[in-house]
Design a protein around this motif. Structure first.
Motif, PDB file in Angstrom:
ATOM      1  N   SER A  14       0.826  -1.216   0.000  1.00 21.52           N
ATOM      2  CA  SER A  14       0.000   0.000   0.000  1.00 21.52           C
ATOM      3  C   SER A  14       0.853   1.256   0.000  1.00 21.52           C
ATOM      4  N   ALA A  15       2.019   1.155   0.619  1.00 21.43           N
ATOM      5  CA  ALA A  15       2.918   2.308   0.684  1.00 21.43           C
ATOM      6  C   ALA A  15       3.674   2.522  -0.623  1.00 21.43           C
ATOM      7  N   GLY A  16       3.674   1.511  -1.483  1.00 15.60           N
ATOM      8  CA  GLY A  16       4.328   1.658  -2.774  1.00 15.60           C
ATOM      9  C   GLY A  16       5.787   1.263  -2.774  1.00 15.60           C
ATOM     10  N   MET A  17       6.169   0.388  -1.883  1.00 12.40           N
ATOM     11  CA  MET A  17       7.556  -0.068  -1.839  1.00 12.40           C
ATOM     12  C   MET A  17       7.746  -1.183  -2.861  1.00 12.40           C
ATOM     13  N   GLY A  18       8.924  -1.260  -3.434  1.00 11.50           N
ATOM     14  CA  GLY A  18       9.209  -2.342  -4.363  1.00 11.50           C
ATOM     15  C   GLY A  18       9.793  -1.837  -5.669  1.00 11.50           C
ATOM     16  N   ALA A  26       4.311   4.604 -12.244  1.00 13.04           N
ATOM     17  CA  ALA A  26       4.677   4.315 -10.852  1.00 13.04           C
ATOM     18  C   ALA A  26       3.653   4.965  -9.929  1.00 13.04           C
ATOM     19  N   LEU A  27       2.593   4.228  -9.634  1.00 14.09           N
ATOM     20  CA  LEU A  27       1.509   4.731  -8.803  1.00 14.09           C
ATOM     21  C   LEU A  27       1.042   3.590  -7.910  1.00 14.09           C
ATOM     22  N   ARG A  28       0.951   3.847  -6.615  1.00  9.13           N
ATOM     23  CA  ARG A  28       0.513   2.815  -5.675  1.00  9.13           C
ATOM     24  C   ARG A  28      -0.942   2.443  -5.957  1.00  9.13           C
ATOM     25  N   TRP A  29      -1.329   1.216  -5.618  1.00 11.61           N
ATOM     26  CA  TRP A  29      -2.689   0.786  -5.917  1.00 11.61           C
ATOM     27  C   TRP A  29      -3.736   1.625  -5.190  1.00 11.61           C
ATOM     28  N   PRO A  30      -3.500   2.075  -3.937  1.00 11.41           N
ATOM     29  CA  PRO A  30      -4.517   2.927  -3.309  1.00 11.41           C
ATOM     30  C   PRO A  30      -4.676   4.262  -4.052  1.00 11.41           C
ATOM     31  N   ASP A  31      -3.569   4.768  -4.610  1.00  9.13           N
ATOM     32  CA  ASP A  31      -3.637   6.008  -5.387  1.00  9.13           C
ATOM     33  C   ASP A  31      -4.450   5.804  -6.660  1.00  9.13           C
ATOM     34  N   ARG A  32      -4.282   4.646  -7.289  1.00  8.66           N
ATOM     35  CA  ARG A  32      -5.066   4.334  -8.497  1.00  8.66           C
ATOM     36  C   ARG A  32      -6.564   4.272  -8.163  1.00  8.66           C
ATOM     37  N   LEU A  33      -6.888   3.636  -7.041  1.00 15.95           N
ATOM     38  CA  LEU A  33      -8.288   3.547  -6.636  1.00 15.95           C
ATOM     39  C   LEU A  33      -8.843   4.927  -6.315  1.00 15.95           C
ATOM     40  N   ALA A  34      -8.079   5.740  -5.599  1.00 15.70           N
ATOM     41  CA  ALA A  34      -8.528   7.092  -5.265  1.00 15.70           C
ATOM     42  C   ALA A  34      -8.760   7.908  -6.531  1.00 15.70           C
ATOM     43  N   ARG A  35      -7.884   7.768  -7.513  1.00 13.95           N
ATOM     44  CA  ARG A  35      -8.046   8.501  -8.776  1.00 13.95           C
ATOM     45  C   ARG A  35      -9.349   8.093  -9.464  1.00 13.95           C
ATOM     46  N   ASP A  47      -6.453   9.636   2.113  1.00 14.67           N
ATOM     47  CA  ASP A  47      -5.269   9.518   2.951  1.00 14.67           C
ATOM     48  C   ASP A  47      -4.733   8.095   2.860  1.00 14.67           C
ATOM     49  N   ASN A  48      -3.430   7.967   2.670  1.00 15.39           N
ATOM     50  CA  ASN A  48      -2.792   6.662   2.670  1.00 15.39           C
ATOM     51  C   ASN A  48      -1.961   6.587   3.948  1.00 15.39           C
ATOM     52  N   LEU A  49      -2.377   5.765   4.886  1.00 22.33           N
ATOM     53  CA  LEU A  49      -1.711   5.656   6.185  1.00 22.33           C
ATOM     54  C   LEU A  49      -0.784   4.446   6.260  1.00 22.33           C
ATOM     55  N   ALA A  50      -0.448   3.894   5.112  1.00 25.88           N
ATOM     56  CA  ALA A  50       0.447   2.722   5.087  1.00 25.88           C
ATOM     57  C   ALA A  50       1.844   3.110   5.497  1.00 25.88           C
TER      58      ALA A  50
END
Length: 50
Positions: A14-18, A26-35, A47-50
């Motif tokens: 969720s934090a986008g590590m890797g 390069a977009l974290r999956w929660p950011d894609r869902l929020a978009r 808010d991403n609290l990961a």
């Protein structure tokens, strides 16, 4: 009913590590869902609290 606030709780995924992947934004999956949710409700708080 519209979503007003989206909060992502999670781990390193969720934090986008890797590793990044060539040709993929390069977009974290929660950011894609929020978009996507913001297309329905532009006033969505996120808010991403990961």
């Amino acid at each position: 009913m519209r979503w007003k606030h989206y909060v992502a709780l999670g781990d390193s995924i969720s934090a986008g590590m890797g590793d990044s992947v060539a040709g993929i934004e390069a977009l974290r999956w929660p950011d894609r869902l929020a978009r996507t949710l913001r297309q329905i409700n532009p006033g969505l708080r996120y808010d991403n609290l990961a």
